[in-house]
Design a protein around this motif. Structure first.
Motif, PDB file in Angstrom:
ATOM      1  N   SER A  55       0.813  -1.217   0.000  1.00  0.00           N
ATOM      2  CA  SER A  55       0.000   0.000   0.000  1.00  0.00           C
ATOM      3  C   SER A  55       0.850   1.272   0.000  1.00  0.00           C
ATOM      4  O   SER A  55       0.310   2.375  -0.052  1.00  0.00           O
ATOM      5  N   GLN A  56       2.154   1.129   0.023  1.00  0.00           N
ATOM      6  CA  GLN A  56       3.051   2.285   0.098  1.00  0.00           C
ATOM      7  C   GLN A  56       2.863   3.250  -1.076  1.00  0.00           C
ATOM      8  O   GLN A  56       2.744   4.447  -0.889  1.00  0.00           O
ATOM      9  N   TYR A  57       2.815   2.717  -2.291  1.00  0.00           N
ATOM     10  CA  TYR A  57       2.682   3.594  -3.463  1.00  0.00           C
ATOM     11  C   TYR A  57       1.307   4.251  -3.529  1.00  0.00           C
ATOM     12  O   TYR A  57       1.190   5.417  -3.901  1.00  0.00           O
ATOM     13  N   LEU A  58       0.282   3.506  -3.155  1.00  0.00           N
ATOM     14  CA  LEU A  58      -1.054   4.090  -3.124  1.00  0.00           C
ATOM     15  C   LEU A  58      -1.097   5.221  -2.106  1.00  0.00           C
ATOM     16  O   LEU A  58      -1.652   6.289  -2.370  1.00  0.00           O
ATOM     17  N   GLY A  59      -0.486   5.005  -0.949  1.00  0.00           N
ATOM     18  CA  GLY A  59      -0.439   6.051   0.072  1.00  0.00           C
ATOM     19  C   GLY A  59       0.301   7.285  -0.410  1.00  0.00           C
ATOM     20  O   GLY A  59      -0.150   8.418  -0.212  1.00  0.00           O
ATOM     21  N   GLN A  60       1.429   7.080  -1.066  1.00  0.00           N
ATOM     22  CA  GLN A  60       2.188   8.213  -1.614  1.00  0.00           C
ATOM     23  C   GLN A  60       1.337   8.989  -2.614  1.00  0.00           C
ATOM     24  O   GLN A  60       1.254  10.221  -2.555  1.00  0.00           O
ATOM     25  N   ASP A  61       0.714   8.251  -3.506  1.00  0.00           N
ATOM     26  CA  ASP A  61      -0.105   8.872  -4.549  1.00  0.00           C
ATOM     27  C   ASP A  61      -1.249   9.677  -3.943  1.00  0.00           C
ATOM     28  O   ASP A  61      -1.481  10.834  -4.307  1.00  0.00           O
ATOM     29  N   LEU A  62      -1.952   9.082  -2.994  1.00  0.00           N
ATOM     30  CA  LEU A  62      -3.113   9.765  -2.413  1.00  0.00           C
ATOM     31  C   LEU A  62      -2.719  10.988  -1.592  1.00  0.00           C
ATOM     32  O   LEU A  62      -3.377  12.032  -1.670  1.00  0.00           O
ATOM     33  N   LEU A  63      -1.659  10.888  -0.822  1.00  0.00           N
ATOM     34  CA  LEU A  63      -1.247  12.053  -0.025  1.00  0.00           C
ATOM     35  C   LEU A  63      -0.783  13.193  -0.928  1.00  0.00           C
ATOM     36  O   LEU A  63      -1.100  14.361  -0.669  1.00  0.00           O
ATOM     37  N   CYS A  64      -0.056  12.858  -1.972  1.00  0.00           N
ATOM     38  CA  CYS A  64       0.354  13.906  -2.916  1.00  0.00           C
ATOM     39  C   CYS A  64      -0.869  14.528  -3.578  1.00  0.00           C
ATOM     40  O   CYS A  64      -0.929  15.752  -3.768  1.00  0.00           O
ATOM     41  N   GLN A  65      -1.862  13.709  -3.902  1.00  0.00           N
ATOM     42  CA  GLN A  65      -3.089  14.234  -4.493  1.00  0.00           C
ATOM     43  C   GLN A  65      -3.851  15.125  -3.519  1.00  0.00           C
ATOM     44  O   GLN A  65      -4.443  16.127  -3.933  1.00  0.00           O
ATOM     45  N   VAL A  66      -3.862  14.768  -2.242  1.00  0.00           N
ATOM     46  CA  VAL A  66      -4.533  15.627  -1.256  1.00  0.00           C
ATOM     47  C   VAL A  66      -3.926  17.026  -1.315  1.00  0.00           C
ATOM     48  O   VAL A  66      -4.647  18.025  -1.377  1.00  0.00           O
ATOM     49  N   ILE A  67      -2.616  17.090  -1.334  1.00  0.00           N
ATOM     50  CA  ILE A  67      -1.939  18.385  -1.329  1.00  0.00           C
ATOM     51  C   ILE A  67      -2.174  19.130  -2.646  1.00  0.00           C
ATOM     52  O   ILE A  67      -2.400  20.342  -2.647  1.00  0.00           O
ATOM     53  N   GLN A  68      -2.166  18.417  -3.761  1.00  0.00           N
ATOM     54  CA  GLN A  68      -2.351  19.055  -5.057  1.00  0.00           C
ATOM     55  C   GLN A  68      -3.813  19.425  -5.327  1.00  0.00           C
ATOM     56  O   GLN A  68      -4.095  20.505  -5.848  1.00  0.00           O
ATOM     57  N   ARG A  69      -4.736  18.527  -4.991  1.00  0.00           N
ATOM     58  CA  ARG A  69      -6.154  18.742  -5.289  1.00  0.00           C
ATOM     59  C   ARG A  69      -6.830  19.685  -4.301  1.00  0.00           C
ATOM     60  O   ARG A  69      -7.779  20.377  -4.641  1.00  0.00           O
ATOM     61  N   TYR A  70      -6.370  19.633  -3.064  1.00  0.00           N
ATOM     62  CA  TYR A  70      -7.018  20.390  -1.990  1.00  0.00           C
ATOM     63  C   TYR A  70      -5.988  21.269  -1.262  1.00  0.00           C
ATOM     64  O   TYR A  70      -5.714  21.076  -0.076  1.00  0.00           O
ATOM     65  N   PRO A  71      -5.404  22.238  -1.959  1.00  0.00           N
ATOM     66  CA  PRO A  71      -4.356  23.049  -1.327  1.00  0.00           C
ATOM     67  C   PRO A  71      -4.844  23.801  -0.079  1.00  0.00           C
ATOM     68  O   PRO A  71      -4.049  24.117   0.800  1.00  0.00           O
ATOM     69  N   GLN A  72      -6.156  24.027  -0.001  1.00  0.00           N
ATOM     70  CA  GLN A  72      -6.691  24.748   1.156  1.00  0.00           C
ATOM     71  C   GLN A  72      -6.555  23.945   2.460  1.00  0.00           C
ATOM     72  O   GLN A  72      -6.638  24.509   3.544  1.00  0.00           O
ATOM     73  N   ILE A  73      -6.332  22.625   2.358  1.00  0.00           N
ATOM     74  CA  ILE A  73      -6.152  21.828   3.576  1.00  0.00           C
ATOM     75  C   ILE A  73      -4.757  21.199   3.645  1.00  0.00           C
ATOM     76  O   ILE A  73      -4.495  20.382   4.530  1.00  0.00           O
ATOM     77  N   ALA A  74      -3.866  21.572   2.747  1.00  0.00           N
ATOM     78  CA  ALA A  74      -2.520  20.973   2.728  1.00  0.00           C
ATOM     79  C   ALA A  74      -1.825  21.108   4.076  1.00  0.00           C
ATOM     80  O   ALA A  74      -1.121  20.200   4.515  1.00  0.00           O
ATOM     81  N   HIS A  75      -2.038  22.222   4.751  1.00  0.00           N
ATOM     82  CA  HIS A  75      -1.392  22.439   6.045  1.00  0.00           C
ATOM     83  C   HIS A  75      -1.952  21.519   7.136  1.00  0.00           C
ATOM     84  O   HIS A  75      -1.357  21.388   8.201  1.00  0.00           O
ATOM     85  N   LEU A  76      -3.083  20.865   6.872  1.00  0.00           N
ATOM     86  CA  LEU A  76      -3.689  19.961   7.845  1.00  0.00           C
ATOM     87  C   LEU A  76      -3.245  18.507   7.660  1.00  0.00           C
ATOM     88  O   LEU A  76      -3.582  17.655   8.486  1.00  0.00           O
ATOM     89  N   VAL A  77      -2.513  18.225   6.591  1.00  0.00           N
ATOM     90  CA  VAL A  77      -2.015  16.868   6.364  1.00  0.00           C
ATOM     91  C   VAL A  77      -0.946  16.575   7.422  1.00  0.00           C
ATOM     92  O   VAL A  77       0.052  17.305   7.496  1.00  0.00           O
ATOM     93  N   PRO A  78      -1.145  15.540   8.233  1.00  0.00           N
ATOM     94  CA  PRO A  78      -0.144  15.234   9.276  1.00  0.00           C
ATOM     95  C   PRO A  78       1.227  14.948   8.664  1.00  0.00           C
ATOM     96  O   PRO A  78       1.351  14.141   7.738  1.00  0.00           O
TER      97      PRO A  78
END
Length: 136
Positions: A55-78
């Motif tokens: 699941s490592q690559y899926l996790g990397q992909d999704l977290l990067c997408q969170v930051i790219q797709r939802y920049p308004q919450i990027a600072h909330l990503v642990p």
């Protein structure tokens, strides 16, 4: 049964999912693509306890997408999640933060070699305070 370290990261992922759901409920993003994204996020939540390495690559992909797709919450990503999944996620961490996490990993490894307990959160706080003291 998942290790305490894995359980901790699963809790962080569940917290991040809660934030993503709230973002969708606030209707700040296109609903259809957001629903599909949440489905992939749920896949990660299901896969991670079963197969952390797969699941490592899926996790990397999704977290990067969170930051790219939802920049308004990027600072909330642990930040611990960015370090945990590593890879492309590390591009979103400044050098000072990468150094802190590298030191934490080294201390955890040393403690493991000595058979000593290691408290990630306490060590992180201590290193953070030491870094603050050095910059003022």
């Amino acid at each position: 049964m998942a290790s305490p370290d894995l359980e901790y990261h699963l809790q962080l992922l569940h917290h991040l999912r809660t934030i993503l759901v709230a973002l969708g409920e606030a209707e700040q993003i296109p609903e259809e693509s957001h629903t599909l994204f949440l489905e992939r996020f749920d896949e990660l939540l299901a896969l991670l306890p079963q197969s952390p390495l797969d699941s490592q690559y899926l996790g990397q992909d999704l977290l990067c997408q969170v930051i790219q797709r939802y920049p308004q919450i990027a600072h909330l990503v642990p930040r611990d999640l960015l370090w945990f999944f590593a890879g492309d996620c590390l591009h979103y961490m400044p050098d000072e933060e990468l150094d802190l996490y590298q030191t934490l990993e080294e201390r955890r490894h040393e403690a493991g070699q000595k058979g000593e307990p290691f408290d990630w959160h306490l060590e992180k706080q201590l290193l953070g305070k030491a870094a603050e003291g050095g910059t003022h």
